[in-house]
Write an enzyme that holds these catalytic residues in place. Structure first.
Site, short mmCIF file in Angstrom:
data_model
loop_
_atom_site.label_atom_id
_atom_site.label_comp_id
_atom_site.label_asym_id
_atom_site.label_seq_id
_atom_site.Cartn_x
_atom_site.Cartn_y
_atom_site.Cartn_z
N ASP A 112 0.84 -1.20 0.00
CA ASP A 112 0.00 0.00 0.00
C ASP A 112 0.88 1.25 0.00
OD1 ASP A 112 -3.08 0.74 0.55
OD2 ASP A 112 -1.84 2.05 1.81
N HIS A 172 -7.33 -6.84 0.88
CA HIS A 172 -6.21 -5.92 0.68
C HIS A 172 -5.05 -6.18 1.64
CE1 HIS A 172 -4.11 -2.20 -0.24
NE2 HIS A 172 -4.26 -1.76 1.00
#
Length: 292
Positions: free
Chosen positions: A107, A272
């Site tokens: 991320d 995620h």
């Protein structure tokens, strides 16, 4: 006391004037630096780091602006550029005696890792990126209704003032939204870790916003300059992304290959937060990468 990765030592390392990073370190052997994402801290690597430390030196910092690392004011729009944050990582690795190192990021940490590898190819030997696109491609693919997925990117891109006020008014609701909504297996982030993430974010609203704001401004400038110059990632690169199937709407591998000629692109079936939801897949991929 906040949770820690068992078996890791914790140190503060000065990486710039007035900026020290909080880092967990363990193991011996060729070094691997692991950079966390949003809205997390170095703790997201707890499973992966423990495994890799069996035969590598593993360094897990909190990025500047996050966790227990320093959070300088962003007075010129540069304090949270990925270039500045990447320079932190090179300095950190040198402080532990490593001129060269493998680098993995998730991320926001992946964006820092990409910029570090572009700027410092003689220091970064291998690069792993978890569940992001390079900055320019990210902005290009977010359009129409798909842009709603990245609403927070647009919110935190706004000038200083409004984003900080809105998020600061209810930080647990804001950051908790992503912790709860971006995960397929909620048990992968137990209550004590979730609480630690929220506590860290609660104290870091201005710096987190500044990090995101940089990605709509100076980070774009840096990526545009590299694209114009034909600069690519010279080291072996592994990219791991969620398996969105047809919902993705674009060819992520092709976008990545323009930046990384020596690319291994894989999908991972999880949410995620893949280093917490599917650590075995991440460990396997990083180990395969550093053996190339």
């Amino acid at each position: 006391m906040s949770p820690r990765i068992p078996g890791f030592d914790y140190q503060r390392v000065t990486v710039a004037d007035g900026v020290s990073l909080h880092a967990a370190v363990a193991g011996s052997g060729s070094p691997i630096v692991l950079l966390h994402g949003f809205p997390q801290t170095h703790l997201m690597w707890r499973h992966v780091a423990a495994d890799l430390a069996a035969d590598h030196t593993v360094i897990c910092p909190d990025l500047r602006g996050y966790g227990d690392s320093d959070k300088p004011l962003d007075t010129d729009g540069n304090a949270y550029s990925k270039r500045t944050m990447g320079d932190d990582i090179v300095t950190l690795a040198k402080a532990f005696g490593h001129e060269q190192f493998a680098l993995a990021g998730h991320d926001r940490g992946a964006l820092v890792a990409i910029r570090t590898a572009l700027d410092h190819p003689d220091h970064v030997t291998h690069l792993a990126s978890l569940d992001v696109l390079p900055t320019l491609d990210m902005w290009d693919v977010l359009h129409g209704l798909t842009g709603a997925i990245g609403f927070h990117l647009y919110l935190m891109a706004q000038p200083v003032g409004l984003p900080e006020q809105l998020i600061g008014a209810s930080p647990d609701a804001f950051f908790g939204y992503f912790l709860d909504g971006w995960i397929k297996n909620p048990d992968a982030i137990p209550a004590d870790i979730r609480d630690a993430y929220l506590a860290a974010c609660r104290q870091a609203v201005p710096s987190i916003v500044a990090d995101y704001r940089a990605s709509a401004n100076i980070d774009v400038e840096h990526d545009l300059a590299d694209r114009a110059a034909g600069t690519t990632l010279r080291m072996p690169v592994t990219v791991l992304q969620q398996d969105w199937g047809s919902a993705l709407g674009f060819d992520a591998e092709s976008l990545w290959r323009a930046w990384a000629p020596n690319l291994n692109h894989e999908t991972v079936t999880c949410g995620h937060f893949m280093a917490e939801e599917s650590p075995a897949d991440i460990i396997r991929a990083i180990r395969a990468l550093v053996s190339r």
